[in-house]
Design a protein around this motif. Structure first.
Motif, PDB file in Angstrom:
ATOM      1  N   ILE A  28      30.769  45.972  38.709  1.00  0.00           N
ATOM      2  CA  ILE A  28      31.687  45.388  39.691  1.00  0.00           C
ATOM      3  C   ILE A  28      31.412  43.894  39.810  1.00  0.00           C
ATOM      4  O   ILE A  28      30.258  43.472  39.970  1.00  0.00           O
ATOM      5  CB  ILE A  28      31.500  46.038  41.083  1.00  0.00           C
ATOM      6  CG1 ILE A  28      31.668  47.559  41.005  1.00  0.00           C
ATOM      7  CG2 ILE A  28      32.465  45.428  42.092  1.00  0.00           C
ATOM      8  CD1 ILE A  28      33.056  48.010  40.611  1.00  0.00           C
ATOM      9  N   ILE A  29      32.472  43.089  39.731  1.00  0.00           N
ATOM     10  CA  ILE A  29      32.370  41.650  39.965  1.00  0.00           C
ATOM     11  C   ILE A  29      33.057  41.334  41.282  1.00  0.00           C
ATOM     12  O   ILE A  29      34.212  41.730  41.508  1.00  0.00           O
ATOM     13  CB  ILE A  29      33.016  40.853  38.818  1.00  0.00           C
ATOM     14  CG1 ILE A  29      32.287  41.141  37.506  1.00  0.00           C
ATOM     15  CG2 ILE A  29      32.989  39.352  39.117  1.00  0.00           C
ATOM     16  CD1 ILE A  29      32.941  40.527  36.294  1.00  0.00           C
ATOM     17  N   ASN A  30      32.335  40.643  42.153  1.00  0.00           N
ATOM     18  CA  ASN A  30      32.833  40.301  43.487  1.00  0.00           C
ATOM     19  C   ASN A  30      32.964  38.782  43.564  1.00  0.00           C
ATOM     20  O   ASN A  30      31.970  38.061  43.519  1.00  0.00           O
ATOM     21  CB  ASN A  30      31.857  40.826  44.542  1.00  0.00           C
ATOM     22  CG  ASN A  30      32.334  40.607  45.967  1.00  0.00           C
ATOM     23  OD1 ASN A  30      33.055  39.667  46.250  1.00  0.00           O
ATOM     24  ND2 ASN A  30      31.907  41.475  46.867  1.00  0.00           N
ATOM     25  N   PHE A  31      34.198  38.296  43.672  1.00  0.00           N
ATOM     26  CA  PHE A  31      34.451  36.861  43.633  1.00  0.00           C
ATOM     27  C   PHE A  31      34.368  36.187  45.003  1.00  0.00           C
ATOM     28  O   PHE A  31      34.740  35.021  45.141  1.00  0.00           O
ATOM     29  CB  PHE A  31      35.830  36.579  43.020  1.00  0.00           C
ATOM     30  CG  PHE A  31      35.887  36.826  41.537  1.00  0.00           C
ATOM     31  CD1 PHE A  31      35.158  36.047  40.654  1.00  0.00           C
ATOM     32  CD2 PHE A  31      36.664  37.844  41.019  1.00  0.00           C
ATOM     33  CE1 PHE A  31      35.203  36.263  39.294  1.00  0.00           C
ATOM     34  CE2 PHE A  31      36.723  38.068  39.654  1.00  0.00           C
ATOM     35  CZ  PHE A  31      35.993  37.280  38.783  1.00  0.00           C
ATOM     36  N   SER A  32      33.868  36.901  46.014  1.00  0.00           N
ATOM     37  CA  SER A  32      33.693  36.263  47.307  1.00  0.00           C
ATOM     38  C   SER A  32      32.455  35.367  47.281  1.00  0.00           C
ATOM     39  O   SER A  32      31.609  35.468  46.396  1.00  0.00           O
ATOM     40  CB  SER A  32      33.539  37.314  48.405  1.00  0.00           C
ATOM     41  OG  SER A  32      32.334  38.041  48.250  1.00  0.00           O
ATOM     42  N   THR A  33      32.349  34.480  48.266  1.00  0.00           N
ATOM     43  CA  THR A  33      31.186  33.610  48.382  1.00  0.00           C
ATOM     44  C   THR A  33      30.198  34.212  49.373  1.00  0.00           C
ATOM     45  O   THR A  33      30.510  35.150  50.102  1.00  0.00           O
ATOM     46  CB  THR A  33      31.601  32.209  48.849  1.00  0.00           C
ATOM     47  OG1 THR A  33      32.320  32.332  50.087  1.00  0.00           O
ATOM     48  CG2 THR A  33      32.503  31.546  47.823  1.00  0.00           C
ATOM     49  N   ALA A  41      37.587  40.155  49.963  1.00  0.00           N
ATOM     50  CA  ALA A  41      37.099  39.595  48.712  1.00  0.00           C
ATOM     51  C   ALA A  41      37.904  40.142  47.546  1.00  0.00           C
ATOM     52  O   ALA A  41      38.480  41.224  47.619  1.00  0.00           O
ATOM     53  CB  ALA A  41      35.627  39.945  48.538  1.00  0.00           C
ATOM     54  N   ILE A  42      37.951  39.368  46.472  1.00  0.00           N
ATOM     55  CA  ILE A  42      38.540  39.864  45.228  1.00  0.00           C
ATOM     56  C   ILE A  42      37.436  40.578  44.463  1.00  0.00           C
ATOM     57  O   ILE A  42      36.483  39.962  43.994  1.00  0.00           O
ATOM     58  CB  ILE A  42      39.128  38.710  44.401  1.00  0.00           C
ATOM     59  CG1 ILE A  42      40.267  38.043  45.171  1.00  0.00           C
ATOM     60  CG2 ILE A  42      39.603  39.208  43.051  1.00  0.00           C
ATOM     61  CD1 ILE A  42      40.846  36.844  44.473  1.00  0.00           C
ATOM     62  N   VAL A  43      37.559  41.873  44.381  1.00  0.00           N
ATOM     63  CA  VAL A  43      36.561  42.705  43.728  1.00  0.00           C
ATOM     64  C   VAL A  43      37.196  43.346  42.504  1.00  0.00           C
ATOM     65  O   VAL A  43      38.240  43.986  42.605  1.00  0.00           O
ATOM     66  CB  VAL A  43      36.017  43.781  44.680  1.00  0.00           C
ATOM     67  CG1 VAL A  43      35.022  44.689  43.960  1.00  0.00           C
ATOM     68  CG2 VAL A  43      35.357  43.126  45.890  1.00  0.00           C
ATOM     69  N   VAL A  44      36.559  43.161  41.340  1.00  0.00           N
ATOM     70  CA  VAL A  44      37.127  43.631  40.077  1.00  0.00           C
ATOM     71  C   VAL A  44      36.176  44.641  39.450  1.00  0.00           C
ATOM     72  O   VAL A  44      34.983  44.356  39.264  1.00  0.00           O
ATOM     73  CB  VAL A  44      37.378  42.460  39.107  1.00  0.00           C
ATOM     74  CG1 VAL A  44      38.014  42.968  37.821  1.00  0.00           C
ATOM     75  CG2 VAL A  44      38.249  41.400  39.764  1.00  0.00           C
ATOM     76  N   PRO A 103      40.921  30.721  39.308  1.00  0.00           N
ATOM     77  CA  PRO A 103      40.292  29.853  40.316  1.00  0.00           C
ATOM     78  C   PRO A 103      38.903  30.329  40.739  1.00  0.00           C
ATOM     79  O   PRO A 103      38.149  29.581  41.351  1.00  0.00           O
ATOM     80  CB  PRO A 103      41.262  29.934  41.504  1.00  0.00           C
ATOM     81  CG  PRO A 103      42.511  30.549  40.980  1.00  0.00           C
ATOM     82  CD  PRO A 103      42.096  31.415  39.845  1.00  0.00           C
ATOM     83  N   TYR A 104      38.581  31.567  40.433  1.00  0.00           N
ATOM     84  CA  TYR A 104      37.354  32.171  40.954  1.00  0.00           C
ATOM     85  C   TYR A 104      36.232  32.266  39.927  1.00  0.00           C
ATOM     86  O   TYR A 104      35.110  32.656  40.267  1.00  0.00           O
ATOM     87  CB  TYR A 104      37.658  33.575  41.492  1.00  0.00           C
ATOM     88  CG  TYR A 104      38.845  33.624  42.402  1.00  0.00           C
ATOM     89  CD1 TYR A 104      38.782  33.097  43.693  1.00  0.00           C
ATOM     90  CD2 TYR A 104      40.056  34.170  41.979  1.00  0.00           C
ATOM     91  CE1 TYR A 104      39.887  33.128  44.532  1.00  0.00           C
ATOM     92  CE2 TYR A 104      41.161  34.202  42.805  1.00  0.00           C
ATOM     93  CZ  TYR A 104      41.076  33.679  44.082  1.00  0.00           C
ATOM     94  OH  TYR A 104      42.166  33.708  44.913  1.00  0.00           O
TER      95      TYR A 104
END
Length: 412
Positions: free
Chosen positions: A9-14, A39-42, A91-92
């Motif tokens: 899982i990749i989490n693009f939140s800060t 968050a954008i979670v992929v 952007p992330y």
């Protein structure tokens, strides 16, 4: 054959938290974190080509190191290529976004690694029919503590226990209280020196003064364990690995005899104190001098520094054949107990390793786990446990006393 399902899982939140954001009026209390947007979670689990994780302790300096991850994913569309302006994540795709690896087995999910992305490397073949990859490198939160410079630490005072001091340092870098597992500690500290250093150096000095352990666990939490765990956990429930069918089978066991961990002369100095020295003359006569030196520790008295020196020499003056590590192949048939051990065991858990030698002799050691590495592909899952005998041998008594020593340990 039932094998674990690997999740990436990749989490693009800060921010440091790995939890999904909870917008007011939604989410799950104590699970999500409060934020103004989700968050954008992929989930890239179905794109995994290769995973390598490494976490563990450097035996020579008795300190845990920064954990690392290599995650290679199939990326035919260039979605994770930071130079692709058409990527939905364009952007992330910056450093320090979060990534987690876990494995689900028999309905239970086990964390393997939680960390922060340091780089994205895109491999684009000249032939468009070949597979394109993006390789993500990541580190655990030790790297963040190394990057954070501090000087004065608020809330500290002389006489403070080691665990409280580490909590103060984590407060100084705004590390969430929910992402800590900190023992109270057994050793009282001097006042914080207030010198410029990294927060990781500051915490490591405290942990070393305690003769405890500081590391980041698989959930991304800072963990501090006092010296009672460093030595005492060897007396816990032991998991046995054996090559004769009476225990959990393993793919490989590495046995070695060397002088790497021999230390027969130790000099320990606290800040503002006198050097405290212990030696084992029998060991010196047998192996020559192997010296160990630590300076500017923060225990309050020279007596505790001497305890440290004596305990270290008593623990390290002799060597014997040891199991350096074992490898488990989780794709072994009917390997339920091995899979559970691979996913559940972690630092300081005691294990027994038994190996039958040519000629019928047997090597048999009870050890602690000090390192965990995973190598995973679509068709394989191997786990390597680095092992050592207890670094302080259970010489601890109550509170600040490390132990009563014998076998020719001299101090002066």
């Amino acid at each position: 054959m039932a094998v674990p399902t690997v999740n990436a899982i990749i989490n693009f939140s800060t921010g440091p938290s790995f939890a999904q954001a909870m917008i007011l009026g939604t989410g799950i209390l104590d699970t999500n974190i409060l934020a103004d947007s989700a968050a954008i979670v992929v989930d890239v689990s179905n794109q995994i080509n290769y995973i390598q994780t490494s976490r563990g302790r450097n035996a020579l300096v008795d300190q845990f190191q920064t954990g690392s991850l290599t995650l290679r994913i199939v990326d035919q569309n260039g979605d994770f290529n930071p130079t692709n302006p058409l990527s939905p994540y364009s952007p992330y795709l910056t450093p320090m976004k979060k990534v987690q690896i876990s494995a689900t087995y028999n309905g239970t999910t086990y964390s393997i690694f939680s960390g922060f992305i340091t780089s994205y490397v895109n491999t684009q073949p000249k032939d468009a029919t070949e597979v394109a990859y993006t390789t993500i490198q990541a580190v655990d939160a030790f790297r963040l503590a190394y990057n954070a410079q501090i000087s004065t630490v608020s809330g500290t005072s002389a006489g403070q226990l080691s665990g409280a001091r580490i909590n103060n340092i984590l407060d100084q870098i705004d590390w969430p209280a929910t992402m800590r597992d900190i023992d109270a500690g057994l050793t009282t500290m001097q006042a914080d020196p207030g010198t410029p250093r990294t927060s990781l150096d500051a915490m490591t000095t405290v942990a070393t003064s305690e003769y405890g352990s500081l590391y980041v666990n698989t959930d991304g939490e800072f963990v501090f364990q006092d010296r009672s765990v460093t030595a005492g956990s060897i007396g816990g429930t032991v998991t046995t690995f054996n090559d004769d069918g009476t225990g959990i089978p393993y793919a490989n066991a590495n046995w070695k005899l060397d002088d790497d961990l021999i230390f027969n002369s130790a000099q320990i100095s606290r800040s503002g104190g006198s050097p405290q020295t212990a030696i084992n003359q029998e060991s010196i006569d047998k192996y020559f001098i192997h010296s160990y030196n630590l300076q500017d520790l923060l225990m309050q008295t020279d007596a505790v520094a001497l305890d440290y020196a004596q305990a270290y020499v008593a623990s390290r003056a002799e060597t014997s054949v040891r199991c350096d590590g074992i490898e488990l192949d989780l794709y072994t048939n009917n390997y339920n107990s091995g899979i559970l051990a691979a996913l559940e065991l972690d630092f300081f858990d005691p294990i027994r390793v038994v190996t039958t030698q040519p000629g019928g002799s047997t090597l048999d050691k009870t050890l602690q786990i000090f390192g965990v590495a995973n190598t995973i592909t679509p068709n394989s899952f191997r786990v390597f446990f680095t092992t050592l005998e207890p670094v302080i041998d259970a010489l601890i008594l109550n509170n600040n006393i490390y132990g009563t020593l014998d076998y020719n340990v001299l101090s002066y």
